[in-house]
Design an enzyme around this catalytic site. Structure first.
Site, PDB file in Angstrom:
ATOM      1  N   GLU A 102      39.073  28.468  38.375  1.00  0.00           N
ATOM      2  CA  GLU A 102      38.709  29.888  38.360  1.00  0.00           C
ATOM      3  C   GLU A 102      37.225  30.033  38.054  1.00  0.00           C
ATOM      4  O   GLU A 102      36.664  29.250  37.290  1.00  0.00           O
ATOM      5  CB  GLU A 102      39.514  30.621  37.265  1.00  0.00           C
ATOM      6  CG  GLU A 102      40.645  31.468  37.787  1.00  0.00           C
ATOM      7  CD  GLU A 102      40.206  32.710  38.538  1.00  0.00           C
ATOM      8  OE1 GLU A 102      39.170  32.701  39.232  1.00  0.00           O
ATOM      9  OE2 GLU A 102      40.932  33.708  38.453  1.00  0.00           O
ATOM     10  N   ASP A 103      36.604  31.045  38.637  1.00  0.00           N
ATOM     11  CA  ASP A 103      35.206  31.314  38.326  1.00  0.00           C
ATOM     12  C   ASP A 103      35.073  31.924  36.931  1.00  0.00           C
ATOM     13  O   ASP A 103      34.277  31.479  36.124  1.00  0.00           O
ATOM     14  CB  ASP A 103      34.585  32.245  39.378  1.00  0.00           C
ATOM     15  CG  ASP A 103      35.429  33.490  39.638  1.00  0.00           C
ATOM     16  OD1 ASP A 103      36.569  33.573  39.136  1.00  0.00           O
ATOM     17  OD2 ASP A 103      34.958  34.398  40.357  1.00  0.00           O
ATOM     18  N   ASP A 106      38.560  36.962  32.450  1.00  0.00           N
ATOM     19  CA  ASP A 106      38.122  38.173  31.757  1.00  0.00           C
ATOM     20  C   ASP A 106      39.253  38.601  30.808  1.00  0.00           C
ATOM     21  O   ASP A 106      39.378  38.077  29.720  1.00  0.00           O
ATOM     22  CB  ASP A 106      37.798  39.211  32.839  1.00  0.00           C
ATOM     23  CG  ASP A 106      37.206  40.486  32.311  1.00  0.00           C
ATOM     24  OD1 ASP A 106      37.065  40.631  31.093  1.00  0.00           O
ATOM     25  OD2 ASP A 106      36.874  41.372  33.125  1.00  0.00           O
ATOM     26  N   PHE A 155      28.796  42.290  32.626  1.00  0.00           N
ATOM     27  CA  PHE A 155      29.036  41.904  34.009  1.00  0.00           C
ATOM     28  C   PHE A 155      27.999  40.897  34.508  1.00  0.00           C
ATOM     29  O   PHE A 155      26.809  41.033  34.246  1.00  0.00           O
ATOM     30  CB  PHE A 155      29.041  43.141  34.898  1.00  0.00           C
ATOM     31  CG  PHE A 155      29.750  42.929  36.194  1.00  0.00           C
ATOM     32  CD1 PHE A 155      31.130  42.953  36.267  1.00  0.00           C
ATOM     33  CD2 PHE A 155      29.028  42.655  37.353  1.00  0.00           C
ATOM     34  CE1 PHE A 155      31.787  42.726  37.465  1.00  0.00           C
ATOM     35  CE2 PHE A 155      29.682  42.424  38.556  1.00  0.00           C
ATOM     36  CZ  PHE A 155      31.058  42.461  38.606  1.00  0.00           C
ATOM     37  N   ARG A 168      27.049  36.823  45.684  1.00  0.00           N
ATOM     38  CA  ARG A 168      27.720  35.520  45.565  1.00  0.00           C
ATOM     39  C   ARG A 168      26.792  34.352  45.879  1.00  0.00           C
ATOM     40  O   ARG A 168      26.972  33.260  45.351  1.00  0.00           O
ATOM     41  CB  ARG A 168      28.919  35.445  46.524  1.00  0.00           C
ATOM     42  CG  ARG A 168      30.039  36.420  46.215  1.00  0.00           C
ATOM     43  CD  ARG A 168      31.279  36.048  47.023  1.00  0.00           C
ATOM     44  NE  ARG A 168      32.255  37.121  47.080  1.00  0.00           N
ATOM     45  CZ  ARG A 168      33.160  37.386  46.149  1.00  0.00           C
ATOM     46  NH1 ARG A 168      33.192  36.667  45.052  1.00  0.00           N
ATOM     47  NH2 ARG A 168      34.019  38.369  46.297  1.00  0.00           N
TER      48      ARG A 168
HETATM   49  P1  IMP Z   1      41.140  38.982  34.688  1.00  0.00           P
HETATM   50  O1  IMP Z   1      42.444  39.079  35.418  1.00  0.00           O
HETATM   51  O2  IMP Z   1      40.869  40.222  33.857  1.00  0.00           O
HETATM   52  O3  IMP Z   1      40.986  37.728  33.869  1.00  0.00           O
HETATM   53  O4  IMP Z   1      40.013  39.075  35.783  1.00  0.00           O
HETATM   54  C1  IMP Z   1      39.458  38.002  36.370  1.00  0.00           C
HETATM   55  C2  IMP Z   1      38.743  38.422  37.643  1.00  0.00           C
HETATM   56  O5  IMP Z   1      37.911  39.584  37.454  1.00  0.00           O
HETATM   57  C3  IMP Z   1      37.797  37.335  38.064  1.00  0.00           C
HETATM   58  O6  IMP Z   1      38.435  36.371  38.871  1.00  0.00           O
HETATM   59  C4  IMP Z   1      36.721  38.110  38.798  1.00  0.00           C
HETATM   60  O7  IMP Z   1      37.090  38.281  40.149  1.00  0.00           O
HETATM   61  C5  IMP Z   1      36.683  39.446  38.129  1.00  0.00           C
HETATM   62  N1  IMP Z   1      35.564  39.544  37.156  1.00  0.00           N
HETATM   63  C6  IMP Z   1      35.688  39.681  35.815  1.00  0.00           C
HETATM   64  N2  IMP Z   1      34.480  39.758  35.213  1.00  0.00           N
HETATM   65  C7  IMP Z   1      33.564  39.628  36.207  1.00  0.00           C
HETATM   66  C8  IMP Z   1      32.098  39.617  36.217  1.00  0.00           C
HETATM   67  O8  IMP Z   1      31.394  39.725  35.180  1.00  0.00           O
HETATM   68  N3  IMP Z   1      31.526  39.464  37.431  1.00  0.00           N
HETATM   69  C9  IMP Z   1      32.223  39.330  38.597  1.00  0.00           C
HETATM   70  N4  IMP Z   1      33.576  39.346  38.633  1.00  0.00           N
HETATM   71  C10 IMP Z   1      34.244  39.493  37.442  1.00  0.00           C
HETATM   72 MG    MG Z   2      38.225  35.462  40.706  1.00  0.00          MG
END
Ligand code: IMP
Ligand code: MG
Length: 179
Positions: A102-103, A106, A155, A168
């Site tokens: 995963e990148d 959050d 962000f 990206r």
């Molecule tokens: P989660 O389900 O809340 O953990 O969200 C994860 C997803 O939210 C990541 O895979 C990203 O696609 C997106 N995301 C969360 N924070 C960022 C950020 O700071 N920049 C870009 N994408 C983000």
């Molecule tokens: Mg993602």
């Protein structure tokens, strides 16, 4: 590195390409050691992780497979709320040593919904490798076995991460400037 603009917002330099490269190498070395002789299956979650996944995969020194999947969420028809399914998971997961790439994690919501589906297919083991973790945003705690950087709740774009589709292809990671 200078401040950059993506759409209407300004972002300032945060993690350099060199810092990322060093961290990716460290993670890949650790994975190569831990998965020696196991032929792991990497599952890279699109879109955000495509660059991180490519770099980490190239830095591995062991035989491994990679598969790119997309997690799609949609509203259930009843009161089930949101459901997450994967598209493109054409590899057999049963009895495999699986590593999710995963990148950024959050709230942890996406993975917390997807992991049970994957576990249902009975992998031999299941670990998570993430480049970034917004630790203070955790709502659904996810065990991150291989982590690059813990970052604050701000962000970020670059190195695969986007703001509304763009950013990206930026080298390095940039952070949203305070208003
Ligand atoms: P989660 O389900 O809340 O953990 O969200 C994860 C997803 O939210 C990541 O895979 C990203 O696609 C997106 N995301 C969360 N924070 C960022 C950020 O700071 N920049 C870009 N994408 C983000
Ligand atoms: Mg993602």
């Amino acid at each position: 590195m200078d401040t950059i603009q993506v759409h209407d917002k300004k972002f300032k330099p945060y993690i350099t390409a060199e810092q990322i490269t060093a961290e990716v190498r460290k993670l890949a070395d650790e994975l190569s050691k831990d998965y020696a002789g196991r032929k792991p299956l990497f599952l890279a979650i699109l879109n955000g992780s495509f660059i991180f996944a490519a770099d980490i995969f190239r830095a591995l020194s062991i035989p491994a497979e990679i598969c790119f999947i997309k997690l799609v969420s949609y509203k259930g028809t009843k009161s089930t709320g949101e459901v997450i399914t994967s598209i493109g998971l054409d590899a057999e997961v049963y009895d495999r040593d699986v590593v999710i790439i995963e990148d950024i994690i959050d709230t942890g919501r996406t993975l917390s919904q997807f992991l049970p589906q994957l576990e249902h297919q009975q992998p031999r083991s299941l670990k998570i490798c993430a480049l970034l973790h917004k630790k203070e945003c955790t709502v659904y705690p996810i065990p991150i076995d291989y982590l690059g950087f813990t970052i604050p709740d701000r962000f970020v774009v670059g190195y695969g991460l986007d703001y509304d589709g763009y950013g990206r292809n930026i080298n390095g990671i940039y952070q949203l400037e305070a208003d």
